[in-house]
Scaffold this motif. Structure first.
Motif, PDB file in Angstrom:
ATOM      1  N   GLU A  25      24.020  47.656  55.491  1.00  0.00           N
ATOM      2  CA  GLU A  25      24.215  47.835  54.047  1.00  0.00           C
ATOM      3  C   GLU A  25      24.346  49.310  53.668  1.00  0.00           C
ATOM      4  O   GLU A  25      24.999  49.639  52.676  1.00  0.00           O
ATOM      5  N   THR A  26      23.754  50.190  54.444  1.00  0.00           N
ATOM      6  CA  THR A  26      23.888  51.625  54.192  1.00  0.00           C
ATOM      7  C   THR A  26      25.350  52.046  54.351  1.00  0.00           C
ATOM      8  O   THR A  26      25.851  52.889  53.600  1.00  0.00           O
ATOM      9  N   SER A  27      26.035  51.456  55.312  1.00  0.00           N
ATOM     10  CA  SER A  27      27.458  51.752  55.511  1.00  0.00           C
ATOM     11  C   SER A  27      28.279  51.253  54.328  1.00  0.00           C
ATOM     12  O   SER A  27      29.237  51.909  53.906  1.00  0.00           O
ATOM     13  N   LEU A  28      27.892  50.109  53.780  1.00  0.00           N
ATOM     14  CA  LEU A  28      28.585  49.608  52.591  1.00  0.00           C
ATOM     15  C   LEU A  28      28.370  50.573  51.423  1.00  0.00           C
ATOM     16  O   LEU A  28      29.316  50.902  50.706  1.00  0.00           O
ATOM     17  N   ALA A  29      27.138  51.038  51.247  1.00  0.00           N
ATOM     18  CA  ALA A  29      26.849  51.989  50.170  1.00  0.00           C
ATOM     19  C   ALA A  29      27.646  53.273  50.363  1.00  0.00           C
ATOM     20  O   ALA A  29      28.192  53.837  49.402  1.00  0.00           O
ATOM     21  N   ALA A  37      35.736  55.506  43.568  1.00  0.00           N
ATOM     22  CA  ALA A  37      36.510  56.222  42.541  1.00  0.00           C
ATOM     23  C   ALA A  37      38.003  55.963  42.718  1.00  0.00           C
ATOM     24  O   ALA A  37      38.722  55.737  41.730  1.00  0.00           O
ATOM     25  N   LEU A  38      38.472  55.970  43.951  1.00  0.00           N
ATOM     26  CA  LEU A  38      39.884  55.681  44.217  1.00  0.00           C
ATOM     27  C   LEU A  38      40.216  54.250  43.823  1.00  0.00           C
ATOM     28  O   LEU A  38      41.228  53.991  43.155  1.00  0.00           O
ATOM     29  N   VAL A  39      39.374  53.308  44.234  1.00  0.00           N
ATOM     30  CA  VAL A  39      39.599  51.894  43.901  1.00  0.00           C
ATOM     31  C   VAL A  39      39.651  51.715  42.391  1.00  0.00           C
ATOM     32  O   VAL A  39      40.557  51.073  41.853  1.00  0.00           O
ATOM     33  N   HIS A  40      38.679  52.308  41.693  1.00  0.00           N
ATOM     34  CA  HIS A  40      38.631  52.185  40.235  1.00  0.00           C
ATOM     35  C   HIS A  40      39.871  52.813  39.592  1.00  0.00           C
ATOM     36  O   HIS A  40      40.461  52.236  38.664  1.00  0.00           O
ATOM     37  N   GLN A  58      34.157  45.987  41.715  1.00  0.00           N
ATOM     38  CA  GLN A  58      33.065  45.170  42.267  1.00  0.00           C
ATOM     39  C   GLN A  58      33.611  44.120  43.225  1.00  0.00           C
ATOM     40  O   GLN A  58      33.056  43.896  44.305  1.00  0.00           O
ATOM     41  N   GLN A  59      34.694  43.465  42.834  1.00  0.00           N
ATOM     42  CA  GLN A  59      35.281  42.431  43.680  1.00  0.00           C
ATOM     43  C   GLN A  59      35.773  43.017  45.003  1.00  0.00           C
ATOM     44  O   GLN A  59      35.657  42.380  46.049  1.00  0.00           O
ATOM     45  N   VAL A  60      36.340  44.227  44.947  1.00  0.00           N
ATOM     46  CA  VAL A  60      36.836  44.860  46.175  1.00  0.00           C
ATOM     47  C   VAL A  60      35.691  45.085  47.154  1.00  0.00           C
ATOM     48  O   VAL A  60      35.792  44.716  48.330  1.00  0.00           O
ATOM     49  N   PHE A  61      34.588  45.650  46.681  1.00  0.00           N
ATOM     50  CA  PHE A  61      33.505  45.955  47.618  1.00  0.00           C
ATOM     51  C   PHE A  61      32.745  44.703  48.038  1.00  0.00           C
ATOM     52  O   PHE A  61      32.201  44.656  49.146  1.00  0.00           O
ATOM     53  N   LEU A  62      32.762  43.689  47.215  1.00  0.00           N
ATOM     54  CA  LEU A  62      32.246  42.393  47.655  1.00  0.00           C
ATOM     55  C   LEU A  62      33.166  41.853  48.754  1.00  0.00           C
ATOM     56  O   LEU A  62      32.699  41.340  49.772  1.00  0.00           O
ATOM     57  N   GLY A  63      34.472  42.018  48.556  1.00  0.00           N
ATOM     58  CA  GLY A  63      35.442  41.613  49.580  1.00  0.00           C
ATOM     59  C   GLY A  63      35.306  42.416  50.865  1.00  0.00           C
ATOM     60  O   GLY A  63      35.466  41.875  51.960  1.00  0.00           O
ATOM     61  N   VAL A  64      35.014  43.701  50.734  1.00  0.00           N
ATOM     62  CA  VAL A  64      34.782  44.537  51.915  1.00  0.00           C
ATOM     63  C   VAL A  64      33.600  43.985  52.702  1.00  0.00           C
ATOM     64  O   VAL A  64      33.664  43.817  53.919  1.00  0.00           O
ATOM     65  N   TRP A  65      32.520  43.661  51.989  1.00  0.00           N
ATOM     66  CA  TRP A  65      31.322  43.164  52.672  1.00  0.00           C
ATOM     67  C   TRP A  65      31.587  41.805  53.314  1.00  0.00           C
ATOM     68  O   TRP A  65      31.254  41.585  54.474  1.00  0.00           O
ATOM     69  N   ARG A  66      32.185  40.916  52.545  1.00  0.00           N
ATOM     70  CA  ARG A  66      32.418  39.565  53.076  1.00  0.00           C
ATOM     71  C   ARG A  66      33.455  39.550  54.185  1.00  0.00           C
ATOM     72  O   ARG A  66      33.389  38.738  55.101  1.00  0.00           O
ATOM     73  N   GLY A  67      34.438  40.428  54.099  1.00  0.00           N
ATOM     74  CA  GLY A  67      35.532  40.432  55.073  1.00  0.00           C
ATOM     75  C   GLY A  67      35.380  41.482  56.155  1.00  0.00           C
ATOM     76  O   GLY A  67      36.330  41.750  56.898  1.00  0.00           O
ATOM     77  N   ILE A  82      40.650  49.147  52.730  1.00  0.00           N
ATOM     78  CA  ILE A  82      40.037  48.981  51.408  1.00  0.00           C
ATOM     79  C   ILE A  82      41.098  49.049  50.315  1.00  0.00           C
ATOM     80  O   ILE A  82      41.060  48.262  49.360  1.00  0.00           O
ATOM     81  N   VAL A  83      42.073  49.935  50.456  1.00  0.00           N
ATOM     82  CA  VAL A  83      43.163  50.012  49.479  1.00  0.00           C
ATOM     83  C   VAL A  83      43.977  48.714  49.490  1.00  0.00           C
ATOM     84  O   VAL A  83      44.399  48.221  48.439  1.00  0.00           O
ATOM     85  N   GLY A  84      44.168  48.135  50.668  1.00  0.00           N
ATOM     86  CA  GLY A  84      44.870  46.846  50.751  1.00  0.00           C
ATOM     87  C   GLY A  84      44.120  45.750  50.005  1.00  0.00           C
ATOM     88  O   GLY A  84      44.720  44.947  49.285  1.00  0.00           O
ATOM     89  N   ILE A  85      42.799  45.719  50.168  1.00  0.00           N
ATOM     90  CA  ILE A  85      41.979  44.748  49.435  1.00  0.00           C
ATOM     91  C   ILE A  85      42.113  45.006  47.940  1.00  0.00           C
ATOM     92  O   ILE A  85      42.243  44.076  47.137  1.00  0.00           O
ATOM     93  N   THR A  86      42.123  46.287  47.566  1.00  0.00           N
ATOM     94  CA  THR A  86      42.265  46.655  46.156  1.00  0.00           C
ATOM     95  C   THR A  86      43.581  46.141  45.593  1.00  0.00           C
ATOM     96  O   THR A  86      43.607  45.561  44.495  1.00  0.00           O
TER      97      THR A  86
END
Length: 193
Positions: A25-29, A37-40, A58-67, A82-86
């Motif tokens: 989870e530290t890596s996710l943080a 900031a870029l995603v937003h 929020q959805q992107v980083f939830l997607g990062v964690w789940r995927g 991450i940009v692709g998920i965005t």
């Protein structure tokens, strides 16, 4: 009292990717801190709405964690992933916006028809619910759509549907189960959009 230095060197992209894959989870943080900031900014620019951009972030980083287990370093850097998920979440938000606008327009037409003199007026929520369900039913594969239509609009049992369509009873049951599962998923997705 001595100060403790907490300024550890920033993790590399490869270290973050490995940490994410390991469920750290530290890596996710750290990924959130590095790329949020870029995603937003991408979401805000595409959607033109700060609140929607925050939701997408929020959805992107939830997607990062789940995927995180689906990330493949050989296909590109973790930032590009991450940009692709965005981009996909932005497209989803734009599609949801279009669906809402289409449903609102359709609901307005349906409400106008329901409120014509001589017709019994319907509750606005009931009209909207029917419009959403019809719209989502139309998106199902033809066999599932047909079976669900016969079950719910013509009030047929699964045995009667099998007789009318010539499909085996087990196939009717499978189409019903898969169709309901897809419909549930799409309606739940619409509720969160």
């Amino acid at each position: 009292m001595s100060a403790v230095c907490t300024d550890a060197p920033a993790a590399t992209d490869d270290e973050l990717a490995r940490g994410l894959a390991a469920g750290d989870e530290t890596s996710l943080a750290a990924a959130y801190e590095r790329w949020s900031a870029l995603v937003h900014a991408l979401a805000r620019r595409s959607l033109g709405d700060t609140t929607e951009a925050e939701d997408v972030t929020q959805q992107v980083f939830l997607g990062v964690w789940r995927g995180r287990h689906g990330y493949r370093p050989e296909r590109g850097a973790v930032g590009a992933w991450i940009v692709g998920i965005t981009r996909r979440r932005i497209a989803d938000a734009l599609s949801a916006r279009t669906r809402r606008a289409d449903l609102a327009a359709s609901a307005g037409t349906a409400l106008a028809l329901a409120e014509r003199p001589g017709r019994r007026g319907e509750d606005t929520e009931a009209v909207l619910d029917r419009m959403v369900i019809r719209s989502e039913l139309a998106r199902l594969p033809a066999p599932q759509r047909q079976v669900l239509h016969l079950a719910f609009y013509e009030d047929l049992t699964q045995t009667q549907i099998a007789e009318r369509t010539g499909l085996p009873l087990g196939t009717v049951k499978s189409h019903t189960r898969r169709g309901l599962r897809r419909l549930h998923g799409r309606l739940t997705e619409n509720d969160t959009a």
